[in-house]
Design an enzyme around this catalytic site. Structure first.
Site, PDB file in Angstrom:
ATOM      1  CB  THR A  22      -0.922   0.011   1.239  1.00 54.33           C
ATOM      2  OG1 THR A  22      -0.118  -0.146   2.424  1.00 54.33           O
ATOM      3  CG2 THR A  22      -1.931  -1.110   1.177  1.00 54.33           C
ATOM      4  CG  HIS A  23       5.077   1.307   0.474  1.00 55.48           C
ATOM      5  ND1 HIS A  23       6.146   1.897   1.102  1.00 55.48           N
ATOM      6  CD2 HIS A  23       4.811   0.190   1.185  1.00 55.48           C
ATOM      7  CE1 HIS A  23       6.510   1.175   2.145  1.00 55.48           C
ATOM      8  NE2 HIS A  23       5.726   0.121   2.207  1.00 55.48           N
ATOM      9  CG  ASP A 128       8.306   4.371  -0.396  1.00 53.09           C
ATOM     10  OD1 ASP A 128       9.147   3.926   0.422  1.00 53.09           O
ATOM     11  OD2 ASP A 128       7.097   4.062  -0.345  1.00 53.09           O
ATOM     12  CB  SER A 280      -0.286  -7.586  -2.231  1.00 52.96           C
ATOM     13  OG  SER A 280       0.533  -6.450  -1.980  1.00 52.96           O
ATOM     14  CB  SER A 306      -8.460 -10.560   1.686  1.00 54.04           C
ATOM     15  OG  SER A 306      -7.818 -10.314   0.460  1.00 54.04           O
ATOM     16  CD1 TRP A 333      -6.883  -7.715  -4.308  1.00 57.54           C
ATOM     17  CD2 TRP A 333      -8.979  -7.093  -4.752  1.00 57.54           C
ATOM     18  NE1 TRP A 333      -6.904  -6.336  -4.352  1.00 57.54           N
ATOM     19  CE2 TRP A 333      -8.175  -5.927  -4.632  1.00 57.54           C
ATOM     20  CE3 TRP A 333     -10.344  -6.946  -5.031  1.00 57.54           C
ATOM     21  CZ2 TRP A 333      -8.692  -4.640  -4.770  1.00 57.54           C
ATOM     22  CZ3 TRP A 333     -10.867  -5.665  -5.175  1.00 57.54           C
ATOM     23  CH2 TRP A 333     -10.040  -4.525  -5.050  1.00 57.54           C
ATOM     24  CD  GLN A 336      -6.824  -4.073   3.547  1.00 57.14           C
ATOM     25  OE1 GLN A 336      -6.722  -5.291   3.440  1.00 57.14           O
ATOM     26  NE2 GLN A 336      -5.823  -3.313   3.929  1.00 57.14           N
ATOM     27  CG  HIS A 351       1.316  -8.100   7.731  1.00 57.63           C
ATOM     28  ND1 HIS A 351       0.268  -7.430   7.166  1.00 57.63           N
ATOM     29  CD2 HIS A 351       2.366  -7.914   6.905  1.00 57.63           C
ATOM     30  CE1 HIS A 351       0.662  -6.863   6.041  1.00 57.63           C
ATOM     31  NE2 HIS A 351       1.934  -7.120   5.855  1.00 57.63           N
TER      32      HIS A 351
END
Length: 360
Positions: A22-23, A128, A280, A306, A333, A336, A351
């Site tokens: 999700t970056h 990033d 993912s 998921s 999937w 979310q 996590h």
């Protein structure tokens, strides 16, 4: 009068996104907001083709949320994988490692294309934080480098203190009492990447922690005084530390729900559903997957899982027979952001990100 190429009157921010997990989305969320209040500044957003397709459903000249954003344009960066490449499945971060090996040259090449097309050299690199090599790119261009750390300040500090943590592990091996802001943490609380000096991804995190003091400013997905001791330590180590969070993700208006998650949630009671997702990239080992399945089976709460992988091969058959179809749903999937915002979801099992680290 408009400036010519390389004119100081023109500003061009090159945004280098990390196209996994999700970056990219929170970085784009931040860029959209800056672009909206600075319409004279050009923003070029660099990510993989797959990532850009997800982030820019309205096209690469949209704002990423379906709206028009004329000063923001997306550019695809090759993911480094050869033609016909199929992930082996044995190493979940294999695609990440392939991308990172090729990233510096690939990003540099596409950046030159964007500079030609937009008629202006990059005047700032907003990246990033994983892209430690951006420090060299910015220095060669004599432009500011502003990395964005999408997790919290505590995790960021641990990566900047990796050498000290490894030394403590080699001696005491239990606590982090000698590091202000981290004294409540035990070694067992830390992500394993901190103690791994060989693997590619932990090496990336280590290099990042070493070069961040060179950044013009470091942006963190946090808010003022969320963790005063940790933030004070970061301010003492960095040229400038900026809290800009929490970066709330805004889902695109037409997010795919091909597996019918939302209609299924509509049929459940308020705050009754346990949502399970491990993202993912990372996933629990088989014995933990079995333990989670058994726990869900015993709770009697409805659940939405998921699951990235072959559910029929990896989940206990008795769990699938008893739980799914009646009070549970396992999908490859899920949308979310829409799932987490649904009234029926009462708990989220995850996590929390591979590089996150929280106080004990």
């Amino acid at each position: 009068m408009a400036g010519t190429e390389d004119s100081p009157a023109r500003k061009h921010v090159a945004v280098l996104a990390f196209p996994f997990a999700t970056h990219a989305a929170p970085l784009l969320h931040l860029v959209r907001r800056i672009a909206a209040v600075s319409p004279a500044t050009m923003f070029s957003f660099f990510s993989s083709e797959k990532s850009n397709l997800a982030c820019f459903p309205g096209g690469k000249r949209s704002g990423g949320d379906g709206s028009a954003c004329p000063n923001l344009v997306a550019y695809d960066v090759w993911d480094g994988a050869p033609d016909g490449y199929v992930p082996s499945g044995r190493n979940p971060v294999e695609p990440v490692e392939i991308f990172l090996r090729a990233a510096p040259d690939n990003i540099e090449s596409v950046l030159h294309v964007a500079e030609r097309e937009r008629g202006c050299k990059a005047t700032c690199l907003l990246t990033d934080a994983f892209y430690w090599f951006a420090a060299d790119m910015a220095r060669e261009r004599s432009v500011p480098w502003v990395p964005v750390w999408t997790a919290g300040p505590c995790a960021l500090l641990t990566h900047m203190e990796t050498d000290a943590i490894r030394q403590m592990y080699a001696t005491s091996g239990e606590t982090l009492d000698g590091i202000p802001g981290l004294s409540a943490l035990r070694m067992v609380d830390l992500p394993k990447e901190l103690l791994d000096a060989i693997s590619p991804f932990p090496t990336l995190l280590y290099r990042m922690g070493q070069v961040l003091p060179q950044a013009t400013a470091v942006v963190c997905n946090s808010f003022e005084d969320a963790d005063p001791i940790v933030q004070r330590e970061l301010r003492s180590k960095l040229q400038m530390f900026l809290d800009v969070g929490p970066l709330v993700l805004s889902p695109p208006p037409a997010l795919s729900d091909e597996h019918g998650c939302i209609p299924w949630l509509d049929e459940q009671e308020t705050a009754s559903v346990v949502y399970v997702s491990f993202g993912s990239m990372l996933r629990p080992p088989p014995h933990e997957i079995t333990a989670i399945a058994n726990a869900l089976d015993k709770t009697a709460f409805p659940f939405l899982w998921s699951f990235r992988g072959d559910a029929e091969a990896e989940l206990p058959l008795e769990f699938l027979d008893r739980a799914t179809g009646t009070r549970g749903k396992v999908v490859p999937w899920a949308p979310q952001l829409h799932v987490l915002g649904h009234r029926a979801v009462g708990a989220f099992v995850t996590h929390a990100g591979g590089t996150r680290c929280w106080r004990a």
